[in-house]
Design an enzyme around this catalytic site. Sequence first.
Site, PDB file in Angstrom:
ATOM      1  N   GLY A  15       0.853  -1.191   0.000  1.00 18.54           N
ATOM      2  CA  GLY A  15       0.000   0.000   0.000  1.00 18.54           C
ATOM      3  C   GLY A  15       0.881   1.230   0.000  1.00 18.54           C
ATOM      4  O   GLY A  15       1.956   1.205  -0.587  1.00 18.54           O
ATOM      5  N   SER A  30       3.012   3.580   2.336  1.00 15.39           N
ATOM      6  CA  SER A  30       3.540   3.513   3.704  1.00 15.39           C
ATOM      7  C   SER A  30       3.366   4.805   4.491  1.00 15.39           C
ATOM      8  O   SER A  30       3.132   4.763   5.708  1.00 15.39           O
ATOM      9  CB  SER A  30       5.011   3.097   3.683  1.00 15.39           C
ATOM     10  N   CYS A  59       6.243  -5.371   0.917  1.00 16.21           N
ATOM     11  CA  CYS A  59       6.393  -4.080   0.246  1.00 16.21           C
ATOM     12  C   CYS A  59       6.143  -2.936   1.235  1.00 16.21           C
ATOM     13  O   CYS A  59       6.989  -2.696   2.096  1.00 16.21           O
ATOM     14  CB  CYS A  59       5.483  -4.021  -0.974  1.00 16.21           C
ATOM     15  N   HIS A  77       5.508  -9.259  -3.729  1.00 15.75           N
ATOM     16  CA  HIS A  77       4.130  -9.551  -3.285  1.00 15.75           C
ATOM     17  C   HIS A  77       3.722 -10.998  -3.565  1.00 15.75           C
ATOM     18  O   HIS A  77       3.014 -11.252  -4.551  1.00 15.75           O
ATOM     19  CB  HIS A  77       3.154  -8.651  -4.052  1.00 15.75           C
ATOM     20  N   GLU A 127       1.348 -12.525  -2.381  1.00 17.02           N
ATOM     21  CA  GLU A 127      -0.129 -12.579  -2.393  1.00 17.02           C
ATOM     22  C   GLU A 127      -0.698 -12.330  -3.787  1.00 17.02           C
ATOM     23  O   GLU A 127      -1.873 -12.597  -4.020  1.00 17.02           O
ATOM     24  CB  GLU A 127      -0.704 -11.583  -1.371  1.00 17.02           C
TER      25      GLU A 127
HETATM   26  N1  GLN Z   1       5.943   2.598  -2.880  1.00 18.03           N
HETATM   27  C1  GLN Z   1       5.077   2.276  -1.782  1.00 18.03           C
HETATM   28  C2  GLN Z   1       5.546   2.972  -0.501  1.00 18.03           C
HETATM   29  O1  GLN Z   1       6.625   3.485  -0.479  1.00 18.03           O
HETATM   30  C3  GLN Z   1       5.038   0.776  -1.545  1.00 18.03           C
HETATM   31  C4  GLN Z   1       4.425   0.113  -2.727  1.00 18.03           C
HETATM   32  C5  GLN Z   1       3.753  -1.213  -2.420  1.00 18.03           C
HETATM   33  O2  GLN Z   1       3.471  -1.547  -1.262  1.00 18.03           O
HETATM   34  N2  GLN Z   1       3.446  -1.959  -3.449  1.00 18.03           N
HETATM   35  O3  GLN Z   1       4.806   3.038   0.455  1.00 18.03           O
END
Ligand code: GLN
Length: 190
Positions: free
Chosen positions: A50, A52, A82, A172, A174
């Site tokens: 998501g 962050s 991620c 990921h 998932e």
């Molecule tokens: N680029 C997002 C971040 O820095 C992380 C991307 C992801 O979770 N797919 O929060």
Amino acid sequence: MQRKVGVVAVQGDYAMHIAALRRADAGVDVCEVRTPEDLSTVDRLIIPGGESSTVGLLMQRFGLGEAIIERAAKGMPIWGTCMGMILMAREVEGRDQYRLGLLDITVRRNAFGTQVHSFEDSVTVTGFGETLGVFIRAPIVTQHGPGVEVLATYGEQIVAVREGNRIGTAFHPELTDDPRMHAWFLSLDN
Ligand code: GLN
């Protein structure tokens, strides 16, 4: 032992993790976690992909971050994919954003740059062998402490780590149909 796994459901691809957990174990007990009360009912936790900075702010505001840190100290297995790995890091390069400090690592956000925001390629994970790595604006680990085991690299870059019961993956699982990492996470002792 009956497992109950929580998935942080503030923002991001938590529904994909819930589906992946069910592919790994059709009878798994899964709970969406938004509050410290939700967290208190689970024995392991996934923090999904998501954004962050957004999720960090909300975790801080609703006390969920503090509650996760307390459970981590008692040995609860936690896996961040991620964004989840970014939130679990001790340091985020160049940014003072909220983080949990559950992995003794420094991460670089969006490390694969604007040209290859997202890509898929095979990665080899310690204990699993080869799997499909789905990278979406993925971070890398640029530094880590002596207690951190590197689980996977992509080229020269560290893309998966483990420190005790805590796991971070830049990619990921998932979003693939390979259920092995979810099955393994469900098997970790609390
Ligand atoms: N680029 C997002 C971040 O820095 C992380 C991307 C992801 O979770 N797919 O929060």
